[in-house]
Motif scaffolding. Structure first.
Motif, short mmCIF file in Angstrom:
data_model
loop_
_atom_site.label_atom_id
_atom_site.label_comp_id
_atom_site.label_asym_id
_atom_site.label_seq_id
_atom_site.Cartn_x
_atom_site.Cartn_y
_atom_site.Cartn_z
N ILE A 378 0.81 -1.22 0.00
CA ILE A 378 0.00 0.00 0.00
C ILE A 378 0.84 1.28 0.00
O ILE A 378 0.30 2.37 -0.15
N CYS A 379 2.17 1.17 0.19
CA CYS A 379 3.03 2.36 0.19
C CYS A 379 4.21 2.16 -0.75
O CYS A 379 5.33 1.90 -0.30
N PRO A 380 3.99 2.24 -2.07
CA PRO A 380 5.08 2.02 -3.03
C PRO A 380 6.19 3.06 -2.89
O PRO A 380 5.92 4.22 -2.59
N GLY A 381 7.42 2.60 -3.10
CA GLY A 381 8.57 3.50 -3.08
C GLY A 381 9.09 3.84 -1.70
O GLY A 381 10.02 4.62 -1.57
N VAL A 382 8.52 3.26 -0.64
CA VAL A 382 8.97 3.53 0.73
C VAL A 382 9.56 2.26 1.33
O VAL A 382 8.81 1.38 1.77
N PRO A 383 10.88 2.09 1.35
CA PRO A 383 11.49 0.87 1.88
C PRO A 383 11.19 0.70 3.37
O PRO A 383 11.26 1.66 4.14
N VAL A 384 10.86 -0.52 3.78
CA VAL A 384 10.61 -0.81 5.19
C VAL A 384 11.61 -1.81 5.74
O VAL A 384 11.67 -2.04 6.95
N HIS A 385 12.40 -2.43 4.84
CA HIS A 385 13.40 -3.41 5.28
C HIS A 385 14.38 -3.62 4.13
O HIS A 385 13.99 -3.58 2.97
N MET A 386 15.65 -3.83 4.47
CA MET A 386 16.67 -4.04 3.45
C MET A 386 17.24 -5.45 3.55
O MET A 386 17.26 -6.05 4.62
N GLY A 387 17.73 -5.96 2.41
CA GLY A 387 18.33 -7.28 2.40
C GLY A 387 17.45 -8.30 1.72
O GLY A 387 16.33 -8.00 1.29
N LYS A 388 17.96 -9.53 1.65
CA LYS A 388 17.23 -10.61 0.99
C LYS A 388 16.78 -11.62 2.03
O LYS A 388 17.50 -11.89 2.99
N VAL A 389 15.61 -12.16 1.84
CA VAL A 389 15.04 -13.15 2.75
C VAL A 389 14.69 -14.41 1.96
O VAL A 389 13.95 -14.33 0.98
N GLY A 390 15.21 -15.55 2.38
CA GLY A 390 14.95 -16.79 1.67
C GLY A 390 13.73 -17.53 2.17
O GLY A 390 13.19 -18.41 1.49
N ARG A 391 13.27 -17.17 3.38
CA ARG A 391 12.11 -17.85 3.96
C ARG A 391 11.37 -16.85 4.84
O ARG A 391 11.94 -16.32 5.79
N VAL A 392 10.13 -16.58 4.51
CA VAL A 392 9.37 -15.56 5.23
C VAL A 392 8.22 -16.21 6.00
O VAL A 392 7.55 -17.12 5.51
N GLY A 393 8.02 -15.75 7.23
CA GLY A 393 6.90 -16.21 8.05
C GLY A 393 5.84 -15.13 8.13
O GLY A 393 6.17 -13.95 8.29
#
Length: 453
Positions: A378-393
């Motif tokens: 709902i908020c494009p262009g606003v980063p909330v977290h950086m990095g890569k995640v291989g498994r999300v809960g």
């Protein structure tokens, strides 16, 4: 036969970067081992990826996984280091009088007339006491809330200042009880008997609180304007109580240990999610067991496919078969090496024909991963977290209006939606996305819970 202590050397389990015993150890392709956080931070601050020990360079940043074998050995080493007394004898007894772990020599020499029991028995008894204390804390919290409510209903006149003061005292006590409840739940998660007994202290379990039996509404009957002020304060207290319950359920604290405890708490609400083929966009391919979805670049689209009213026609999405309208639920998704994906929950009435507008009222609460950062849908262009995640809960507390996303492999939070207002069923939502940001044909896979240590 050699003892365990002679087989394990502390030097073998020290991270070359932080020089401490490994925490979530990972192995680089060249064979050297580091803490996950240490090597990640090292590479984040370097212009290219190389081994800090042998300086071997890697063309691509390695996708590291926790080495469970080394992790278990490191845990055993820590346990061995903390399981002996000053005389290098194993701690097998517990003195109830002094709340102290003992070896057999210490027990007979310094605690001969004390109440000394085996560690196992002390652990089991204190576990039971902990359950009772936790229940008492919850009861005390509820008593304070109901006390304010009862005074609101029975008292007609009092001074606004004193009404506010009383509720402020209750709020302060609730916060103290909140912190106590968090500590109790974290302590209850400790399975190492020696650490549990070392952490347990019956004298500090409960904070000092007001005796509610001495608080009577009759004392305030002669004061003015009480009703309006107290109703306002009670409403504020209800908000504080809701926030407190949310904090307890999530084991707030901000540390890596509390984050892991939070994730373990969420994982107990795991549900079996199966994808609904009737809702899938025509360019998506689902596995036969309904656990995988991927973008099919060569899939064709024909008008007859759009006869199904439940199908997404523009958004590359698919929903789970099962919806939820109360309680809590949790599921995990493996994202592999995908360069873009979107996962969350959606309302039953989410728009399925045509483009989906990214706004707060679109009926979708999801995180969107693009190359190396996360946004909310709902908020494009606003980063909330950086990095890569291989498994999300993904954890949803329907009644409290919360949706939380976790990096399962690192046991760290990604983002949480709070204070949401749900009025209809929520369905798990999956969008594997197309190839706009590079090769992205790997599937999103719903996987069984990967329990954190």
């Amino acid at each position: 036969m050699a003892s365990s202590s002679s087989l394990l050397s502390e030097e073998q389990f020290l991270c070359p970067i932080c020089l401490d015993v490994f925490t979530r150890p990972v192995s680089t392709p060249c064979g050297h081992n580091f803490c996950m956080s240490c090597i990640t931070s090292y590479w984040d601050n370097a212009s290219f990826s190389q081994c800090p020990v042998c300086k071997e360079q890697f063309q691509r940043r390695p996708d590291l996984k926790v080495n469970t074998f080394i992790s278990e050995l490191a845990s055993q080493l820590v346990s061995l280091q903390t399981s002996y007394c000053d005389h290098s004898r194993v701690l097998v007894l517990f003195c109830r009088d002094d709340n102290t772990l003992l070896c057999d020599v210490c027990s007979s020499s310094c605690h001969a007339r004390h109440n000394v029991v085996p560690v196992q028995r002390a652990y089991e008894r204190m576990k039971d006491e902990l359950e009772n204390t936790e229940a008492k804390v919850q009861q005390m919290i509820q008593e304070r809330f109901h006390k304010v409510q009862s005074m609101t209903e029975s008292v007609k006149q009092t001074a606004e200042r004193q009404a506010d003061g009383f509720v402020s005292d209750m709020q302060r006590e609730i916060k103290e009880l909140q912190r106590t409840a968090v500590k109790l739940r974290e302590l209850k998660q400790t399975t190492d008997q020696l650490r549990f007994l070392q952490s347990y202290s019956s004298t500090s379990l409960l904070p000092h609180t007001m005796d509610l039996s001495t608080v009577s509404a009759n004392k305030h009957l002669e004061m003015q304007h009480f009703g309006k002020s107290l109703r306002k304060s009670a409403s504020q207290l209800r908000v504080s109580l809701d926030e407190m319950n949310t904090e307890i359920s999530r084991f707030s604290g901000g540390t890596a240990e509390s984050d892991a405890a939070t994730l373990r708490y969420m994982q107990q609400y795991e549900v079996n999610i199966v994808l609904d083929p009737d809702s899938a966009h025509p360019m998506l391919c689902l596995s036969n067991d309904g656990k995988q979805v991927r973008y099919n670049m060569g899939a064709g689209m024909w008008a007859g496919q759009f006869l199904n009213p439940n199908m997404f026609t523009s958004h590359l999405a698919v929903l789970g078969r099962r919806g939820f309208s109360s309680g809590r639920f949790y599921f995990e998704v493996c994202t592999g090496q995908k360069t873009e994906w979107c996962v969350g929950v959606a309302t039953a009435s989410i728009q399925r024909r045509g483009p989906l507008v990214r706004s707060s009222c679109c009926g979708l609460w999801a995180i969107w991963f693009l190359i190396d950062k996360f946004e909310t849908f709902i908020c494009p262009g606003v980063p909330v977290h950086m990095g890569k995640v291989g498994r999300v809960g993904v954890f949803v507390d329907y009644d409290k209006g919360e949706i939380s996303f976790y990096d399962v492999e690192n046991a760290t939070p990604i983002y949480s939606f709070t204070e949401c207002s749900f009025t209809e069923e929520l369905f798990p939502y999956f969008n594997p996305c197309d190839n706009e940001f590079g090769s992205n044909l790997e599937p999103l896979t719903i996987v069984p819970v990967c329990h954190v240590e």
